[in-house]
Design an enzyme around this catalytic site. Structure first.
Site, short mmCIF file in Angstrom:
data_model
loop_
_atom_site.label_atom_id
_atom_site.label_comp_id
_atom_site.label_asym_id
_atom_site.label_seq_id
_atom_site.Cartn_x
_atom_site.Cartn_y
_atom_site.Cartn_z
N SER A 110 19.79 -15.40 18.14
CA SER A 110 21.13 -15.06 17.66
C SER A 110 22.01 -16.28 17.45
O SER A 110 21.93 -17.25 18.21
CB SER A 110 21.79 -14.11 18.66
N THR A 119 22.53 -11.65 8.99
CA THR A 119 22.97 -10.31 9.39
C THR A 119 24.23 -9.95 8.61
O THR A 119 25.21 -10.68 8.65
CB THR A 119 23.21 -10.26 10.91
N HIS A 172 21.92 -2.02 13.37
CA HIS A 172 22.39 -2.89 14.45
C HIS A 172 22.28 -2.13 15.79
O HIS A 172 23.14 -2.24 16.67
CB HIS A 172 23.85 -3.31 14.20
N TYR A 198 25.32 -15.40 11.41
CA TYR A 198 26.52 -14.68 10.99
C TYR A 198 27.34 -15.64 10.16
O TYR A 198 27.50 -16.81 10.56
CB TYR A 198 27.37 -14.28 12.21
N LYS A 224 19.35 -8.74 7.11
CA LYS A 224 19.25 -7.71 8.16
C LYS A 224 20.49 -6.83 8.17
O LYS A 224 21.62 -7.36 8.16
CB LYS A 224 19.12 -8.42 9.52
C1 LIG Z 1 23.49 -6.67 23.42
C2 LIG Z 1 23.14 -6.77 21.97
C3 LIG Z 1 23.51 -7.91 21.26
C4 LIG Z 1 23.17 -8.02 19.91
N1 LIG Z 1 23.51 -9.17 19.24
C5 LIG Z 1 23.11 -9.32 17.95
C6 LIG Z 1 23.35 -10.54 17.28
O1 LIG Z 1 23.92 -11.48 17.83
N2 LIG Z 1 22.92 -10.64 15.99
C7 LIG Z 1 22.27 -9.60 15.33
O2 LIG Z 1 21.91 -9.74 14.17
N3 LIG Z 1 22.04 -8.45 15.97
C8 LIG Z 1 22.42 -8.29 17.26
N4 LIG Z 1 22.13 -7.12 17.91
C9 LIG Z 1 21.39 -6.05 17.20
C10 LIG Z 1 19.88 -6.24 17.34
O3 LIG Z 1 19.41 -7.34 16.62
C11 LIG Z 1 19.11 -5.01 16.82
O4 LIG Z 1 19.54 -4.71 15.51
C12 LIG Z 1 19.30 -3.77 17.70
O5 LIG Z 1 19.45 -4.10 19.05
C13 LIG Z 1 18.08 -2.86 17.54
O6 LIG Z 1 18.30 -1.63 18.13
P1 LIG Z 1 17.76 -1.23 19.60
O7 LIG Z 1 18.58 -2.02 20.58
O8 LIG Z 1 18.05 0.23 19.63
O9 LIG Z 1 16.30 -1.59 19.66
C14 LIG Z 1 22.48 -6.97 19.25
C15 LIG Z 1 22.11 -5.84 19.98
C16 LIG Z 1 22.42 -5.74 21.32
C17 LIG Z 1 22.00 -4.50 22.06
#
Ligand SMILES: Cc1cc2nc3c(=O)[nH]c(=O)nc-3n(C[C@H](O)[C@H](O)[C@H](O)COP(=O)(O)O)c2cc1C
Length: 375
Positions: free
Chosen positions: A109, A158, A269, A132, A245
């Site tokens: 990330s 993203t 997300h 981002y 994404k």
């Molecule tokens: C705590 C947390 C932080 C996240 N931070 C980012 C991030 O910094 N960048 C990003 O593209 N997606 C982020 N996501 C989304 C994840 O990449 C992903 O799309 C998502 O967690 C998938 O769904 P799931 O948790 O149900 O498996 C984050 C998700 C969570 C739970």
């Protein structure tokens, strides 16, 4: 001890809930709005069935696949997540070692708690940098150059966070980085001493990629200015593979493909952005049809088991990613908890392949053996 108690992703979540301060658990687990979108996607996944097949000699099965032409031992990898070290100190590097061991991509990330250079080194190259585009984009393009210099070959843009979604569960705790320490937070930390002591001893996790001179970062800074021109600029600036994404709309998918992007990631997300978005698992077949059979399509959001993985592959994904449950595995049992959840997911997938008559994850076999049937 905890690792051995994990027999499903739900077990890891339950154990993590006990270990983590409420504020941290709700930050990781939380979804946008009232969680309607999260429930919608879960219901859509549950409504899909897999076709059981019999008498096919499925004694030799392989979970291996290829992603951007490179061999991967599993058809699933690690979604990019910010501030993973909140789950436990060293979480980012546990994920990186897992990626190296199984030759799968580790999404790093923009707001990771460990510098991107350290992560790609530990992941032995199996790391993709997630970007981002914030503010006027100048800082973000500096990060792109830094990722290039660090040896990243895949960049994930993203696009579903023009503004950070409102997640009431984290807002109620006053979740902020760095932590604001009021009486409620002190009580929360005191009631979860194991987490608090280890986090204190290892130093509060920060946002390591912003420790660059002249760089001030605000997690909630608007990313609303990014547009199709930003994507075109990024395509010019990035010679490696570019993934977009957070695509949930077929018209957007077509335009992303026209922009010369290498892969599309269908994702909500993890239901953390638009509560009223369609279920991403339901949009996947439509997006696959729109971009055609040759463009790589990835999927994440709401996957909780090996059977869920198979449903996404049958639905048109070439590769999928897990998010939250990997953080829960770490919070529940550290690196061995993570290894345990990974092998649970692998076993679940392998067993579901046997039950659907599959020995390999080739698209033609998936179509034949595991057709999605009406519930
Ligand atoms: C705590 C947390 C932080 C996240 N931070 C980012 C991030 O910094 N960048 C990003 O593209 N997606 C982020 N996501 C989304 C994840 O990449 C992903 O799309 C998502 O967690 C998938 O769904 P799931 O948790 O149900 O498996 C984050 C998700 C969570 C739970």
């Amino acid at each position: 001890m905890s690792a051995r108690a994990i027999h499903s992703a739900a077990d890891a979540r339950r154990l993590a809930k006990r270990r983590l301060p409420w504020m941290v658990f709700d930050y990781i687990d939380g979804a946008a709005g009232e969680g309607v979108g999260e429930a919608r996607n879960r219901a859509a996944l549950d409504a899909l069935t897999l076709r059981p097949r019999i008498l096919r000699d499925v004694s030799e099965r392989s979970l291996a696949t290829r992603v951007f032409g490179a061999p991967a031992d599993r058809p699933f990898g690690i979604a990019p997540m910010g501030m993973c070290n909140l789950a436990a100190p060293g979480a980012d590097l546990m994920l990186a070692r897992l990626a190296a061991r199984h030759r799968v991509p580790h999404g790093v990330s923009t707001v990771a708690s460990t510098p991107m250079e350290k992560i790609i080194e530990t992941a032995e190259g199996h790391a993709w940098f997630q970007l981002y585009v914030s503010g006027d984009g100048s800082g973000s393009f500096k990060l792109v150059e830094r990722a290039k210099a660090a040896g990243y070959r895949t960049l994930v843009l993203t696009v579903d966070v023009p503004e950070v979604g409102r997640r009431p569960r984290e807002l109620r705790h006053g979740f902020k980085m760095p932590f604001r320490l009021g009486p409620r937070q002190m009580l929360d930390f005191a009631l979860h001493p194991r987490w608090s002591i280890s986090t204190l001893l290892n130093g509060r996790p920060g946002m390591a990629n912003f420790e660059m001179p002249g760089y001030a970062f605000d997690r909630t800074e608007s990313r609303a200015r990014a547009d199709w021109q930003t994507l075109a600029r990024l395509r010019d600036a990035w010679p490696g593979q570019l993934v977009v994404k957070g695509v949930l709309d077929a018209e957007d998918a077509r335009r992303v493909k026209q922009a010369g992007v290498d892969a599309i990631q269908v994702s909500s997300h993890g239901a953390r952005q638009l509560d009223s978005a369609p279920a991403p698992i339901a949009m996947l077949p439509l997006i696959r049809d729109t971009v055609g059979p040759d463009m790589p399509v990835f999927y994440d959001s709401g996957l909780r088991s090996g059977e869920d993985v198979l449903k996404a592959l049958v639905g048109g994904a070439d590769f999928v990613f897990f998010g939250r449950i990997l953080q829960f595995a770490i919070a529940a049992g550290g690196e061995s908890g993570l290894g345990q959840v990974w092998s649970v997911l692998s076993d679940e997938l392998s067993i579901s392949m046997a039950q659907t008559g599959l020995t390999a994850l080739r698209r033609e076999n998936l179509g034949e053996c595991a057709a999605l049937a009406a519930p």
